[in-house]
Design an enzyme around this catalytic site. Structure first.
Site, short mmCIF file in Angstrom:
data_model
loop_
_atom_site.label_atom_id
_atom_site.label_comp_id
_atom_site.label_asym_id
_atom_site.label_seq_id
_atom_site.Cartn_x
_atom_site.Cartn_y
_atom_site.Cartn_z
N ARG A 37 0.84 -1.20 0.00
CA ARG A 37 0.00 0.00 0.00
C ARG A 37 0.88 1.26 0.00
O ARG A 37 2.01 1.20 0.46
CB ARG A 37 -0.77 0.03 1.32
CG ARG A 37 -2.22 -0.15 1.24
CD ARG A 37 -2.76 -0.05 2.67
NE ARG A 37 -3.41 -1.26 3.07
CZ ARG A 37 -4.68 -1.56 2.82
NH1 ARG A 37 -5.42 -0.69 2.18
NH2 ARG A 37 -5.19 -2.70 3.21
N THR A 43 -4.99 -2.80 6.90
CA THR A 43 -6.45 -2.74 6.83
C THR A 43 -6.98 -1.84 7.94
O THR A 43 -7.83 -0.97 7.72
CB THR A 43 -7.04 -4.16 7.03
OG1 THR A 43 -6.48 -5.02 6.05
CG2 THR A 43 -8.55 -4.16 6.92
N CYS A 44 -6.47 -2.06 9.14
CA CYS A 44 -7.00 -1.40 10.34
C CYS A 44 -7.02 0.12 10.20
O CYS A 44 -8.06 0.75 10.36
CB CYS A 44 -6.17 -1.83 11.55
SG CYS A 44 -6.58 -0.97 13.05
N LYS A 53 -14.67 3.53 12.77
CA LYS A 53 -14.99 4.19 14.05
C LYS A 53 -15.20 5.69 13.85
O LYS A 53 -16.01 6.31 14.54
CB LYS A 53 -13.88 3.94 15.08
CG LYS A 53 -14.18 2.78 16.01
CD LYS A 53 -13.94 1.41 15.43
CE LYS A 53 -15.07 0.64 14.94
NZ LYS A 53 -14.71 -0.65 14.34
N GLY A 180 -24.86 -10.42 5.91
CA GLY A 180 -23.97 -10.85 7.00
C GLY A 180 -24.21 -10.04 8.25
O GLY A 180 -23.97 -8.84 8.27
N GLY A 272 -17.41 -11.93 5.89
CA GLY A 272 -16.18 -12.38 6.54
C GLY A 272 -14.94 -11.95 5.78
O GLY A 272 -15.04 -11.24 4.77
N ASP A 313 -3.95 -11.58 11.06
CA ASP A 313 -5.11 -12.16 10.38
C ASP A 313 -4.74 -13.34 9.48
O ASP A 313 -5.61 -14.13 9.13
CB ASP A 313 -5.80 -11.11 9.50
CG ASP A 313 -6.71 -10.18 10.27
OD1 ASP A 313 -6.67 -10.21 11.52
OD2 ASP A 313 -7.45 -9.41 9.63
N HIS A 448 -17.94 5.39 41.70
CA HIS A 448 -19.36 5.65 41.50
C HIS A 448 -19.56 7.09 41.04
O HIS A 448 -18.89 7.98 41.57
CB HIS A 448 -20.12 5.44 42.82
CG HIS A 448 -21.56 5.83 42.74
ND1 HIS A 448 -22.50 5.04 42.13
CD2 HIS A 448 -22.21 6.95 43.17
CE1 HIS A 448 -23.68 5.65 42.21
NE2 HIS A 448 -23.52 6.80 42.83
#
Ligand SMILES: Cc1cc2nc3c(=O)[nH]c(=O)nc-3n(C[C@H](O)[C@H](O)[C@H](O)COP(=O)(O)OP(=O)(O)OC[C@H]3O[C@@H](n4cnc5c(N)ncnc54)[C@H](O)[C@@H]3O)c2cc1C
Length: 469
Positions: A37, A43-44, A53, A180, A272, A313, A448
């Protein structure tokens, strides 16, 4: 004169490869990384985690403004979509992060060889026109979209697209069909639904999110339906024709039966991903892939060819960026003579929709199967509706579920559906890495009001003693 040009050559600069290269260089090894590339990050960073995202985050604001969620908090707005600007901020995020990797390569003295890499022998790789030799070679070539026979992807046409094309749509589709119901389909389907598309998800199995806990999968179906997605479960797509800007899909029940047609102006194929080994020259080093096209490795990330390692991957295991990164670090450490280990039993998985879905360890079904009997597994569940922060923030959906071994109380799995489940799951993963029991989590003080208190309460529920339900 050195026997090889480099101590380590990494093939692929995704989260597995670039992290392995940086770690190897940090450990004093002369390192290069081949990447075909034009930008680093794989890819990410280029077409995966980061741009998806960026679109999820931006579309979440748009949705909150248009679906009344902001009005519920006294903020009355009428949002207007500027899709070009939304895409521009996505491209900015990608550019900033991919350039950041290039900076890290320079800083750590990792040489980037830009070109497609092909093995000549186990220590020699051709990268474009250059021949590079290395004592150790790490294959980190990642994965690509799995094609669906009969449904041809044409990202430029923008009618039938894969995940890369779905990130780049120039206008909001009127009707989108997602083939999918896994993580990528639901995330990108959510983006376009929030921006105004009618979304139908066609899934072969009888529930969404294969691989996740059964309760989580059931709840996911209810949540996405309530958000307006149409779900066609137990259904398969058998064909697709495109005329102009319209696609016509042929659907059949998964078990067989009468077919029907479904029209859409955008179809996302997300069934996939498959490992990238084409053109890598594995035949030149006598390395074969398994039935799933993956490169098999041992516990140390060695392939069966001496000096050749593989991570990410392209090897078995979940196709996730953080798994690839951890393997990259461990593999580099093993090459440097250290002991690099990844605990593959504890790789968290997250779906970054609204709410988020996250899990780590065993599902309840897996725990019962592993221990051989239902009575050997204890489960504690706590609804987000009863968590003060989620309730205050108008985020009542979801729950946390802690699964423990009845005899030892050791936590075997944690599952969460909550607005920030992806962040919450880190504490569960860490607790499990340290061998925590549900009692350990229950007696750990949690700030909390936080969503994370639901993990403590679910752990208390394993003993049957939650406070707030
Ligand atoms: C839309 C989408 C969203 C995703 N979201 C998430 C998420 O939120 N969280 C998460 O954990 N995971 C996510 N993933 C998965 C994640 O992107 C991958 O698991 C991760 O990128 C795998 O890293 P890798 O280093 O193994 O391979 P990759 O990132 O695929 O990188 C491999 C690189 O190798 C290069 N290459 C391949 N062959 C050669 C060769 N012969 N010569 C030179 N270079 C070569 C490729 O060009 C590529 O850049 C998402 C994926 C997609 C598609």
């Amino acid at each position: 004169m050195a026997e090889y040009d480099y101590d380590v050559l990494v093939i692929g600069a995704g989260p597995g490869g670039y992290v392995a290269a940086i770690r190897a260089a940090q450990l004093g090894l002369k390192t290069a990384c081949a990447e075909s590339r034009e930008t680093l990050g794989g890819t990410c960073l280029n077409v995966g985690c980061i741009p998806s995202k960026a679109m999820l985050h931006a579309s979440e604001y748009f949705d909150a403004a248009s679906n009344g969620a902001m009005a519920d908090m006294g903020i009355e707005v009428s949002p207007k979509l500027n899709l070009d600007k939304m895409h521009a901020q996505r491209r900015d995020a990608v550019e900033g992060l991919t350039k950041g990797v290039a900076f890290l390569f320079k800083k750590n003295k990792v040489d980037w060889k830009n070109g497609h890499a092909t093995f000549q022998d186990a220590h020699t790789v051709k990268v474009g026109d250059e021949t590079v030799t290395a004592k150790n070679i790490i294959i980190a070539t990642g994965s690509s979209v799995t094609p669906l026979p009969g449904v041809e992807v044409d990202n430029d046409g923008q009618v039938v697209v894969d995940s890369t094309g779905a990130l780049e749509l120039a206008s909001v589709p009127k009707k989108m069909v997602v083939i999918g119901g896994g993580v990528i389909g639901l995330e990108l389907g959510s983006v376009w639904r929030r921006l105004g598309a009618e979304v139908t998800v066609v899934e072969y199995l009888d529930a969404l999110l294969p691989g996740m806990d059964g309760d989580v999968r059931k709840e996911a179906g209810k949540i996405f339906k309530k958000q307006g997605m149409e779900l066609r479960l137990s259904t398969k797509v058998t064909g697709c024709t495109v005329k102009g800007k319209t696609a016509t899909l042929t659907l059949e029940p998964a078990a067989g039966g009468d077919s029907e047609e479904l029209e859409a102006d955008c179809v996302l194929v997300s069934i996939g991903r498959r490992p990238n080994t084409d053109g890598l020259g594995l035949e030149n080093i006598g390395l074969e892939t398994n039935q799933r096209g993956q490169i098999e490795i041992d516990h140390d990330f060695r392939t069966k060819v001496d000096g050749v390692w593989a991570i990410g991957d392209v090897v078995p295991g979940p196709m996730l960026a953080h798994k690839a990164e951890d393997e990259g670090i461990a593999c580099a450490e093993n090459i440097a003579g250290q002991t690099g280990i990844v605990n593959h039993d504890l790789i968290p998985g997250v779906v970054y929709t609204w709410p988020e879905f996250a899990g780590v360890g065993l599902t309840q079904e897996e725990a019962i199967e592993k221990l051989g009997d239902k009575s050997k597994v204890k489960v504690g569940k706590f609804p987000m509706m009863a968590n003060s922060r989620a309730k205050t923030n108008h985020e009542p959906e979801g729950f946390v579920k802690v699964i423990a071994e009845a005899e030892t109380d050791r936590v075997l799995g944690v599952w969460a559906i909550a607005s920030v489940a992806g962040t919450m799951i880190a504490q569960a993963t860490q607790a499990m890495e340290f061998g925590a029991t549900s009692e350990d989590i229950a007696y750990t003080c949690h700030a909390h009001p936080t969503h994370s208190e639901a993990i403590k309460e679910a752990a208390m529920a394993v003993q049957g003693k939650p406070i707030h339900v």
